[in-house]
Write a protein that holds these residues in place. Structure first.
Motif, mmCIF file in Angstrom:
data_model
loop_
_atom_site.group_PDB
_atom_site.id
_atom_site.type_symbol
_atom_site.label_atom_id
_atom_site.label_comp_id
_atom_site.label_asym_id
_atom_site.label_seq_id
_atom_site.Cartn_x
_atom_site.Cartn_y
_atom_site.Cartn_z
ATOM 1 N N SER A 147 0.840 -1.188 0.000
ATOM 2 C CA SER A 147 0.000 0.000 0.000
ATOM 3 C C SER A 147 0.878 1.242 0.000
ATOM 4 C CB SER A 147 -0.943 0.024 1.208
ATOM 5 O OG SER A 147 -0.211 0.144 2.416
ATOM 6 N N LEU A 148 0.410 2.283 -0.676
ATOM 7 C CA LEU A 148 1.085 3.576 -0.731
ATOM 8 C C LEU A 148 0.117 4.628 -0.228
ATOM 9 C CD1 LEU A 148 3.563 5.247 -1.579
ATOM 10 C CD2 LEU A 148 2.516 5.478 -3.838
ATOM 11 N N GLU A 149 0.550 5.369 0.806
ATOM 12 C CA GLU A 149 -0.335 6.320 1.464
ATOM 13 C C GLU A 149 0.292 7.708 1.472
ATOM 14 O OE1 GLU A 149 -1.524 6.804 6.050
ATOM 15 O OE2 GLU A 149 -2.414 5.028 5.106
ATOM 16 N N ALA A 150 -0.517 8.716 1.156
ATOM 17 C CA ALA A 150 -0.103 10.115 1.222
ATOM 18 C C ALA A 150 -1.016 10.834 2.207
ATOM 19 C CB ALA A 150 -0.173 10.773 -0.149
ATOM 20 N N HIS A 151 -0.400 11.580 3.123
ATOM 21 C CA HIS A 151 -1.154 12.207 4.216
ATOM 22 C C HIS A 151 -0.756 13.674 4.310
ATOM 23 C CE1 HIS A 151 -3.130 12.369 8.200
ATOM 24 N NE2 HIS A 151 -2.118 13.167 8.531
ATOM 25 N N TYR A 152 -1.752 14.557 4.316
ATOM 26 C CA TYR A 152 -1.503 15.995 4.480
ATOM 27 C C TYR A 152 -2.365 16.511 5.626
ATOM 28 C CZ TYR A 152 -1.245 21.009 3.664
ATOM 29 O OH TYR A 152 -1.048 22.363 3.828
ATOM 30 N N ALA A 153 -1.753 17.330 6.496
ATOM 31 C CA ALA A 153 -2.469 17.857 7.660
ATOM 32 C C ALA A 153 -2.083 19.316 7.883
ATOM 33 C CB ALA A 153 -2.154 17.034 8.910
ATOM 34 N N ARG A 154 -3.014 20.053 8.455
ATOM 35 C CA ARG A 154 -2.780 21.458 8.800
ATOM 36 C C ARG A 154 -3.600 21.764 10.047
ATOM 37 N NH1 ARG A 154 -0.534 25.478 5.754
ATOM 38 N NH2 ARG A 154 -0.961 27.624 6.428
ATOM 39 N N GLY A 155 -2.964 22.457 11.007
ATOM 40 C CA GLY A 155 -3.657 22.717 12.265
ATOM 41 C C GLY A 155 -3.233 24.016 12.898
ATOM 42 N N SER A 156 -3.626 24.159 14.170
ATOM 43 C CA SER A 156 -3.347 25.400 14.883
ATOM 44 C C SER A 156 -1.871 25.559 15.202
ATOM 45 C CB SER A 156 -4.176 25.441 16.169
ATOM 46 O OG SER A 156 -3.938 24.277 16.956
ATOM 47 N N LYS A 157 -1.160 24.451 15.426
ATOM 48 C CA LYS A 157 0.285 24.490 15.683
ATOM 49 C C LYS A 157 1.079 23.877 14.536
ATOM 50 C CE LYS A 157 -0.202 26.394 19.694
ATOM 51 N NZ LYS A 157 0.211 27.816 19.861
ATOM 52 N N THR A 158 0.511 22.897 13.893
ATOM 53 C CA THR A 158 1.151 22.281 12.727
ATOM 54 C C THR A 158 0.787 23.104 11.502
ATOM 55 O OG1 THR A 158 0.975 20.081 13.730
ATOM 56 C CG2 THR A 158 1.355 20.182 11.366
ATOM 57 N N LEU A 159 1.749 23.923 11.052
ATOM 58 C CA LEU A 159 1.462 24.801 9.921
ATOM 59 C C LEU A 159 1.282 24.005 8.640
ATOM 60 C CD1 LEU A 159 3.986 27.700 10.677
ATOM 61 C CD2 LEU A 159 1.606 27.452 11.402
ATOM 62 N N ALA A 160 2.035 22.957 8.462
ATOM 63 C CA ALA A 160 1.876 22.082 7.305
ATOM 64 C C ALA A 160 2.608 20.778 7.590
ATOM 65 C CB ALA A 160 2.420 22.734 6.041
ATOM 66 N N SER A 161 1.988 19.671 7.212
ATOM 67 C CA SER A 161 2.601 18.358 7.408
ATOM 68 C C SER A 161 2.257 17.475 6.225
ATOM 69 C CB SER A 161 2.106 17.702 8.708
ATOM 70 O OG SER A 161 2.591 16.378 8.825
ATOM 71 N N PHE A 162 3.304 16.893 5.623
ATOM 72 C CA PHE A 162 3.094 15.948 4.520
ATOM 73 C C PHE A 162 3.883 14.681 4.807
ATOM 74 C CE2 PHE A 162 4.507 13.901 0.615
ATOM 75 C CZ PHE A 162 3.287 13.642 0.014
ATOM 76 N N GLN A 163 3.252 13.535 4.577
ATOM 77 C CA GLN A 163 3.917 12.261 4.811
ATOM 78 C C GLN A 163 3.522 11.265 3.743
ATOM 79 O OE1 GLN A 163 3.034 10.329 8.580
ATOM 80 N NE2 GLN A 163 5.006 9.305 8.591
ATOM 81 N N GLY A 164 4.502 10.581 3.198
ATOM 82 C CA GLY A 164 4.265 9.484 2.267
ATOM 83 C C GLY A 164 4.793 8.188 2.855
ATOM 84 N N ILE A 165 4.001 7.119 2.817
ATOM 85 C CA ILE A 165 4.364 5.850 3.444
ATOM 86 C C ILE A 165 4.120 4.719 2.461
ATOM 87 C CG2 ILE A 165 3.955 4.281 5.369
ATOM 88 C CD1 ILE A 165 2.835 6.602 6.952
#
Length: 457
Positions: A147-165
């Motif tokens: 499996s190949l997973e791409a994850h993007y998140a944005r929050g109040s403290k996390t300005l930007a987060s990208f992860q590929g697994i």
């Protein structure tokens, strides 16, 4: 004297034969599970993508079975693995006697094909922030459960987060996985520390026993940047880039009945990390946590306890800020601000190299409340955090043994009462906190405190 004549009806031969057959069926039960057999043929339908090499590895135990019982058990195990890896949504198993061999059998899998793609959006909470995220996933991309997973998140403290697994099973076993991942995150650490932090990481990991053991090799490029005008000298000294390469091992034993509000079971987690293979940081780090949960008799009262601690031993002059421990907050030692316990330079929390924390809580039923999701909550927690350098426990004007004794015997302490709500995905706490003991660098937070997350002290 009178004589009565009795009439007897003789059963027919057919009735006697049918009765004998029924009696034989009821009395004779044949157990074939221990009979010797050999799987001669296997067929699978309904799956659009599956590699022959993967299938041969998956079915090897099926063809090695020597009895009917073993063949059935191994076939069910193989079907469960297909479902766990997302190759099939549902598997029906059929067994039949083989035409070539008197004691042989054929096995057929009739499958409902698994989804190839998945897209999910959600909101994560914890560690004093909420994040919105979107996750896309490709399933069974090469026919072997990868499996190949791409994850993007944005929050109040996390300005930007990208992860590929990228995940792949080893030996066709979903309980043993290999992982390759790339991750970049930008975090705003204000207001408790006037800086931003950027991390770019590449890692490979091996997970066994369903994640009970994990070994990870990590390369991480970190940057302390975006210093505020009020940044302390300690932050300014830590600003810039650091490169870390490390090898870590994590062991987890978790038999709790719930991850958010458990009523029974225990959790043990131990993580050890050694950094310095390459790069400009070199240290050893270990962290452990033990949680127990116990119901009082047959009542609705639940007693929970949690003990955790960590040690970071730097092989240089000062430990890197990005790797230190932080303590205090709604999901940590309650009754204090987020990262409100331990060393501080002016208004900046700078973390520590050694810490411990402990908590005990009592969940109680509420009068006139029928829902089991809402409970009363009484707790007490304590903790302490310090640096292992010339400004902390290794100050030249004090003996290390005396400083260590003070560190262990003078924790910051708070108590409270409040409410706990168990949601299906998160734990919600509303507490009225009263700090009892705090050091000069601590930031106590008396009064109402709201907590939202998965893991609490």
């Amino acid at each position: 004297m009178s004589t009565e004549n009795a009439t007897f009806t003789q059963p027919s031969a057919l009735e006697i034969l049918n009765e004998a057959r029924q009696s034989s069926k009821q009395q004779k039960v044949i157990d074939i599970s221990k009979q010797n057999t050999k799987v001669q043929r296997f067929s699978i339908t309904g799956v659009s993508r599956i590699r022959s090499g993967f299938l041969n590895t998956l079915l090897a135990p099926v063809f090695e079975a020597k009895t009917v019982e073993q063949a059935v058990a191994e076939s069910r195990e193989a079907a469960g693995k297909l479902q766990a890896l997302g190759i099939a949504k549902h598997v029906e198993i059929e067994f039949d006697s083989a035409a070539e061999a008197q004691t042989g059998m054929d096995v057929r899998f009739q499958c409902e094909d698994g989804s190839r793609y998945a897209l999910r959006t959600g909101v994560d909470v914890g560690d004093n922030e909420g994040t919105a995220n979107v996750t896309g996933r490709m399933i069974n991309i090469w026919g072997g459960g990868e499996s190949l997973e791409a994850h993007y998140a944005r929050g109040s403290k996390t300005l930007a987060s990208f992860q590929g697994i990228l995940l792949a099973p080893i030996a066709a076993n979903p309980q043993t996985m290999a992982e390759l991942s790339a991750h970049q995150v930008t975090m705003d650490n204000r207001p408790y520390s006037a800086h931003d932090e950027v991390r770019r990481s590449l890692s490979s990991a091996f997970r066994a026993a369903g994640g009970t053991h994990e070994v990870r090799l990590l390369a991480s490029w970190r940057e302390i940047c975006g210093l505020g005008t009020s940044a302390s000298p300690s932050l300014r000294a830590s600003a810039g880039h650091t490169l870390k390469t490390s090898l870590s091992h994590t062991i987890v034993h978790d038999n709790r009945d719930s991850q958010t509000v458990p009523t029974s079971g225990s959790l043990l987690r131990i993580t050890s990390e050694l950094a310095g293979l390459l790069g400009d940081v070199c240290f050893g780090k270990t962290q452990a946590e033990l949680q127990t949960n116990q119901r009082l008799g047959t009542s609705e009262y639940i007693v929970s306890s949690n003990v955790q601690g960590g040690l970071l031993w730097n092989f240089g002059s000062s430990s890197p800020l990005a790797d230190r421990f932080f303590l205090g907050g709604q999901t940590s030692v309650r009754g204090f601000e987020h990262r409100g316990i331990g060393p501080r330079d002016h208004n900046d929390s700078i973390g520590g190299d050694i810490y411990y924390a402990a908590g005990v809580s009592l969940l109680t039923p509420l009068p006139y409340v029928r829902s089991n999701a809402l409970k009363g909550h009484l707790w007490a927690n304590a903790g302490q955090l310090a640096l292992l350098d010339s400004s902390g426990l290794l100050r030249p004007d004090c003996t290390p043994s005396a400083e260590l004794k003070r560190f262990l015997t003078r924790p910051s302490i708070a108590v409270c009462l409040g409410l706990v709500y168990r949601h299906s995905m998160v734990r919600v706490e509303l507490s009225c906190c009263m700090p009892l003991i705090a050091t000069i660098t601590d930031r106590p937070k008396p009064g109402l405190q709201f907590g939202l997350g998965l893991q609490f002290l």
